[in-house]
Write a protein that holds these residues in place. Structure first.
Motif, short mmCIF file in Angstrom:
data_model
loop_
_atom_site.label_atom_id
_atom_site.label_comp_id
_atom_site.label_asym_id
_atom_site.label_seq_id
_atom_site.Cartn_x
_atom_site.Cartn_y
_atom_site.Cartn_z
N VAL A 103 0.39 4.07 50.76
CA VAL A 103 0.18 5.44 50.26
C VAL A 103 1.49 5.91 49.65
N ARG A 104 1.44 6.43 48.43
CA ARG A 104 2.67 6.91 47.80
C ARG A 104 2.67 8.42 47.60
N ALA A 105 1.53 9.04 47.90
CA ALA A 105 1.51 10.50 47.72
C ALA A 105 0.35 11.15 48.45
N PHE A 106 0.50 12.43 48.72
CA PHE A 106 -0.57 13.29 49.18
C PHE A 106 -0.66 14.42 48.14
N ALA A 116 -8.56 6.17 45.36
CA ALA A 116 -8.30 4.77 45.72
C ALA A 116 -8.08 4.64 47.23
N VAL A 117 -7.52 5.66 47.87
CA VAL A 117 -7.30 5.61 49.32
C VAL A 117 -8.64 5.66 50.04
N GLU A 118 -9.49 6.55 49.58
CA GLU A 118 -10.84 6.67 50.15
C GLU A 118 -11.59 5.35 50.00
N ASP A 119 -11.53 4.77 48.80
CA ASP A 119 -12.24 3.52 48.53
C ASP A 119 -11.75 2.41 49.44
N PHE A 120 -10.43 2.37 49.66
CA PHE A 120 -9.86 1.32 50.50
C PHE A 120 -10.39 1.43 51.93
N PRO A 144 1.97 9.75 42.10
CA PRO A 144 2.04 8.28 42.13
C PRO A 144 0.87 7.70 42.92
N GLN A 145 0.20 6.73 42.32
CA GLN A 145 -1.01 6.17 42.93
C GLN A 145 -0.66 5.11 43.98
N PRO A 146 -1.58 4.90 44.93
CA PRO A 146 -1.30 3.91 45.99
C PRO A 146 -1.25 2.49 45.43
N ILE A 147 -0.60 1.61 46.19
CA ILE A 147 -0.50 0.21 45.77
C ILE A 147 -1.20 -0.64 46.83
N THR A 148 -2.14 -1.45 46.37
CA THR A 148 -2.88 -2.29 47.32
C THR A 148 -2.50 -3.75 47.12
N ALA A 149 -2.67 -4.52 48.19
CA ALA A 149 -2.48 -5.97 48.10
C ALA A 149 -3.55 -6.62 48.97
N ASN A 150 -4.20 -7.64 48.41
CA ASN A 150 -5.27 -8.30 49.15
C ASN A 150 -4.75 -9.50 49.93
N ALA A 151 -5.34 -9.70 51.11
CA ALA A 151 -5.02 -10.87 51.91
C ALA A 151 -5.52 -12.13 51.18
N SER A 152 -5.06 -13.28 51.63
CA SER A 152 -5.46 -14.52 50.94
C SER A 152 -6.95 -14.82 51.13
N GLY A 160 -7.98 -3.66 57.25
CA GLY A 160 -7.03 -3.12 56.30
C GLY A 160 -5.87 -2.47 57.04
N VAL A 161 -4.77 -2.26 56.35
CA VAL A 161 -3.67 -1.52 56.96
C VAL A 161 -3.10 -0.56 55.91
N ILE A 162 -2.84 0.66 56.36
CA ILE A 162 -2.24 1.67 55.49
C ILE A 162 -0.84 1.99 56.03
N PHE A 163 0.12 2.07 55.14
CA PHE A 163 1.49 2.40 55.55
C PHE A 163 2.15 3.17 54.43
N TYR A 164 3.39 3.63 54.67
CA TYR A 164 4.06 4.43 53.64
C TYR A 164 5.56 4.48 53.89
N GLY A 165 6.29 4.83 52.85
CA GLY A 165 7.73 5.09 52.96
C GLY A 165 8.53 3.87 53.39
#
Lengths: 351, 616
Positions: free
Chosen positions: B529-532, B537-541, B485-493, B499-504
């Motif tokens: 992050v949804r998987a290892f 996409a995680v690197e790019d972020f 499962p790929q990560p899900i990103t959301a941009n600030a306004s 940036g912030v990374i979180f999971y679960g």
């Protein structure tokens, strides 16, 4: 060396069995164990038993733990899937494999270190659960691959090659198996092929937890004077309670025995066991008596061999779990997945 | 004193004694609010105990749908004398204390800055009911009645729930209704009005209310698991128990009554993982459910499964460390022990569900991935989502979806002469073909070992064979990056360097924290992050931001460590935000931690609008 394959060419006159295989078809690669190792005789007995039973080699799954004995599945049944698991944990892997497919024949091969020392817990529980299998312990009382340390089946007072005397009480796996609910328990000696081959055949035909403790001398580390697992000691103290002939189903009984000496036992798969008593007081259908007898003779320094106990109507783990027969790996998505409709209903119940 | 006044936005906490039957009354409380269309987020805080020790049930009523723990308590239902002092202390100034005043308490036991509401619960219950257990159970329903009146919860909503619960048990239905109204009538006649209210809304939608463990178990049924071996351990036991329940419902053959599943409660975790390895080797889809100490015990087998390439699914419901006590609290502290589980060079695929919906999906996906990648797959959930009912989107399943059995060579293919090498990489993805035991009379059988083998599964201790195999396993891990499962990103306004990374299970607290920070003009892009292994996409972020917070519920910043180690990130770039006291992370905590650091990073001036967090 195990990576040296045996020549594939067979002599044209080799005898084939009822499913079209020669005895050579049940062999594996060349053994890497020491010359004279009891384990190689057990491998040969397994090969003989499977060939005589007309088992198609690929219908057997052979599993082992770690140690000299656990290396042996490479040396027989080369056309069977095999699994060299982790030390002392073969019973759980075999249980899982058996759960996944009730239609294969499961052969577990282990040693005294693997089953009585590190793996005693799993040994106990696989017997308790009644997993349909043939579980053979190649019992030499020492660790071979790590060069001669005592295992938990070494007798108290027996002497190691380095002269150390074992002070711990031994674990008798046959007694344990009896106590824990194994429905077939035998003991034999790697040097007694006539006794061992029919025992293995009967164990494979048995539709429950079958255990055979095979005393198998270690020529490198436990075959000296003072050892109680040496060829000489076992030959001298071996007390066979019966002799077994195995008859596949519907075969005419041709051998004649004096009256009263032979019991005929039918197993669940239709096969017959002809049990010739050597000790007229021994009753292989009485679990409690068998346990007492083994303990009694052990105290007198004797090694009781033969078919020690047989439950003619065993129940196995699949019967307890009421599982559908066949291999789970053949069930498709439609058979396993309840689908979107059921999920919709379920969602509704969670609101 | 100014009383807290709020509609559909407050926290009620029940302090009970374990084993007193309060759980069912408390759950009715939460569900009745849901039935009025207002989202709630309840959490059990329970001890390692069956009877006698303190237990709490905290319900956040949240019209806005903030399902993370808020922290702080507006209304305390103090039913446990053992924890009285701490419970009273936890109430926010202006809040409410509801208690049983059948026995009087000295004034020193109360606070001046809260509203105290006493009700003689024991007395009412004892005069109404004769039998001891009934007195205790009905006392819970009586306080439920009183609370429902005080907070404006409709009696009909609760009665409907009674009706569903006691279908066909008229006597129980009637006695519960009677107790409910005893409470409501008393409250109406004797208790003061309060500032907290539940008002009917339509904010729940089609969402479902379910525990993550039950959802994971259902995912295993949908994903085609047939073998489950497990050993009881909190907080994961209800996964296996749930699987048993769902299998009884969905997997019993209607004609024969036979089971299309096998579940074994093993003697320990070594045996449970061993059975799963054996079943996976033999072609069944198999899983186990466990928690941290179980993962420790399974290490050797996990390594074997990695090297021998056996499909295995492990659902790890994470909790606090060893022994008892903290283990009934939540954490995300098994990330590293799962990622690198076992001896030798190993690394494993991890999936991180955020809620029960994803527990369902990812458990089914894990079974597919295990077969596709022929390796152990971990579903890393935790106690917070595993053992609490959580509001989430309804489960979905596409009937066109087929279980992915991966590369399995069939009898027909073997017969046709297709080349079989158990560890042969035929198409560059690092994944070899396997055969199920018993497939073909003379072809495709192989001997399974840990390491000492060549491409054709022949015994080999040769260095080059070992290295080639290890390199292939790395290629396989690369392949996994695109399959998980790929990560899900959301941009600030607004465009931001943060940036912030979180999971679960951190998800709902994070969503709320981002709203609060945005309102405060702190702009941060987020990535869940949804998987290892981490996809590109995680690197790019991380690359696209100057500083990245990594929010986790453990002490050692385990995911951050994994990011640094696996992606070669400069550690200075990743700022840990760590919450690990055993309580679920809150938006208040995240906001406080991030704002403090953000201000030193000189990003945006902060106004002090963020409420302090008394519970942290």
């Amino acid at each position: 060396m195990t990576y040296i394959a045996k020549p594939k060419l067979h002599h044209p006159t080799l005898v084939v069995n009822n499913v079209g295989y020669t005895r050579r078809d049940y062999e594996g690669t060349v053994s890497t164990l020491c010359a004279g190792c009891g384990h190689d005789s057990i491998s040969a007995a397994i090969i003989q038993a499977c060939w005589e039973l007309d088992i198609e080699p690929h219908r057997v799954a052979k599993l082992s733990g770690i140690g000299c004995s656990s290396k042996t599945p490479t040396y027989f049944l080369g056309n069977s899937h095999g699994f060299n698991t982790v030390h002392g944990r073969m019973p759980s892997v075999l249980t899982g494999a058996n759960l996944a497919n009730s239609e294969l024949i499961y052969l577990g091969v282990s040693g005294d270190g693997d089953s009585a020392s590190i793996g005693l817990g799993q040994f106990a529980h696989v017997m308790r659960r009644g997993v349909n299998m043939t579980y053979i312990v190649e019992n030499n009382g020492v660790y071979g691959l790590t060069k001669g340390q005592f295992s938990a089946t070494a007798d108290q007072g027996s002497k190691s090659k380095r002269g150390v005397v074992n002070s711990d009480s031994p674990i008798d796996l046959a007694s344990l198996a009896l106590q824990l609910g194994a429905t077939f328990v035998g003991r034999s000696f790697s040097g007694d092929k006539q006794q061992l081959v029919p025992l293995i055949k009967a164990a494979i035909a048995h539709q429950g937890a079958a255990f055979i403790d095979v005393i198998s001398p270690c020529v490198a580390f436990n075959n000296h004077a003072g050892s109680t697992k040496s060829y000489d000691h076992v030959r001298e103290h071996n007390e066979a309670v019966n002799r077994l002939d195995f008859m596949p189903k519907r075969e005419e009984i041709t051998v004649q025995y004096p009256e009263g000496e032979v019991t005929t036992v039918q197993q669940h798969d239709g096969s017959y066991l002809l049990l010739r008593k050597l000790d007229k007081n021994y009753d292989a259908s009485n679990r409690i008596a068998a346990m007492n007898y083994i303990q009694e003779r052990q105290a007198a320094g004797e090694v009781v061999t033969g078919l020690l106990y047989l439950d003619e109507e065993p129940e196995d783990l699949h019967a307890h779990l009421n599982t559908a027969s066949g291999a789970f790996n053949q069930l498709n998505t439609a058979e396993l997945c309840p689908g979107a409709g059921a999920l919709e209903k379920l969602n509704a119940s969670l609101r | 004193m100014k009383q807290i006044a709020s509609v559909n936005d407050f926290v009620v906490k029940f302090a009970n004694v374990n084993g007193s039957g309060s759980a069912s009354a408390n759950e009715l409380f939460a569900k009745s609010i849901l039935r009025m269309g207002v989202p709630v987020s309840p959490r059990n805080i329970f001890p390692s105990n069956i009877q006698g020790l303190p237990t709490w049930y905290e319900v956040r009523v949240t019209e806005k749908g903030h399902l993370g723990r808020r922290g702080g308590v507006d209304f305390m239902v103090a039913m446990n004398p053992q924890t009285w002092n701490a419970d009273v202390k936890e109430i926010e100034p202006g809040g409410y204390l509801f208690y049983d005043n059948s026995k009087s308490l000295p004034s020193s036991k109360f606070r001046e800055d809260i509203t105290v509401i006493g009700m003689p619960l024991t007395e009412i219950s004892n005069t109404t009911y004769a039998e001891a257990r009934e007195r205790q159970l009905m006392k819970n329903i009586i306080y439920l009645g009183a609370l429902s009146f005080l907070l404006g919860i409709e009696a009909e909503a609760i009665e409907k729930l009674f009706g569903e619960q006691y279908k066909g048990k008229e006597r129980l239905l009637d006695s519960n209704k009677k107790a409910l109204h005893l409470g409501r009538d008393y409250a109406e006649q004797h208790l003061p009005a309060i500032g907290l209210k539940v008002e009917r809304r339509d904010a729940v939608g089609d969402r479902i209310f379910v525990e993550g463990n039950s959802a994971a178990a259902l995912g295993c049924v949908y994903g085609g698991a047939t073998v489950c071996a497990w050993y009881p351990i909190t907080p994961s036991s209800s996964v296996a128990e749930g699987f048993t329940k769902w299998c009884q419902k969905f997997r019993v053959d209607a004609d024969t009554g036979k089971h299309k599943f096998a579940i074994v409660q093993a003697e320990d975790e070594l045996a449970s993982i061993g059975m799963v390895v054996g079943a996976g080797w033999n072609g069944a889809r198999a899983f186990t459910a466990t928690s941290g100490p179980g993962i420790s015990l399974m290490q050797e087998f996990i390594g074997l499964a990695y090297f021998a390439e056996i499909p295995v699914t492990i659902i790890d419901v994470q909790r606090g460390g060893p022994s008892t006590g903290m283990p009934t609290r939540t954490q995300q502290s098994d990330v590293l022990s799962c990622a690198y589980a076992s001896h030798g060079d190993t690394k494993h695929v991890l999936l991180f569900p955020e809620d029960p919906k994803e527990c369902f999906e990812m458990s089914a996906t894990a079974l597919d991935l295990a077969d596709r990648l022929q390796t152990p797959i971990f579903v890393l959930t935790d106690l917070d989502i595993g053992m609490n009912q959580r509001l989430c989107k309804p489960f979905e399943w596409d009937d066109k979806r087929q279980h992915d059995r991966g590369k399995v060579m069939t009898e027909a293919e073997l017969e046709a002469g297709k080349e079989f090498g158990r560890y042969l990489d035929v198409d560059g993805d690092g994944i070899p073909f396997r055969t199920y035991p018993g497939t073909h009379a003379t072809k495709g059988a192989y001997f399974t070992r840990g390491t000492s083998k060549d491409r054709y599964a022949k015994y080999s201790e040769a260095g080059p064979d070992y290295v080639e195999n290890m390199q292939r396993l790395l290629r396989k891990f690369e392949t996994a990056k695109d399959l998980v499962p790929q990560p899900i990103t959301a941009n600030a306004s607004k465009k931001t360097k943060l940036g912030v990374i979180f999971y679960g299970s951190t998800s709902p607290a994070m969503a709320e924290a981002m709203e609060l920070l945005e309102a405060d003009h702190v702009h941060i892009d987020t990535l869940r992050v949804r998987a290892f292994p981490f996809s590109s996409a995680v690197e790019d972020f991380i690359e696209a931001h100057e500083q990245v917070f990594v929010v986790e519920q453990n002490r050692d910043a385990q995911l951050r460590g994994l990011l640094v180690n696996e992606l070669n990130i400069d550690p200075a770039k990743l700022i840990p935000v760590l919450h690990y006291d055993g309580t679920p992370i809150t938006a208040r905590f995240i906001v406080k931690e991030i704002s403090q650091t953000a201000s030193t990073l000189n990003v945006t001036p902060l106004r002090k609008t963020v409420r302090g967090d008394s519970a942290e």
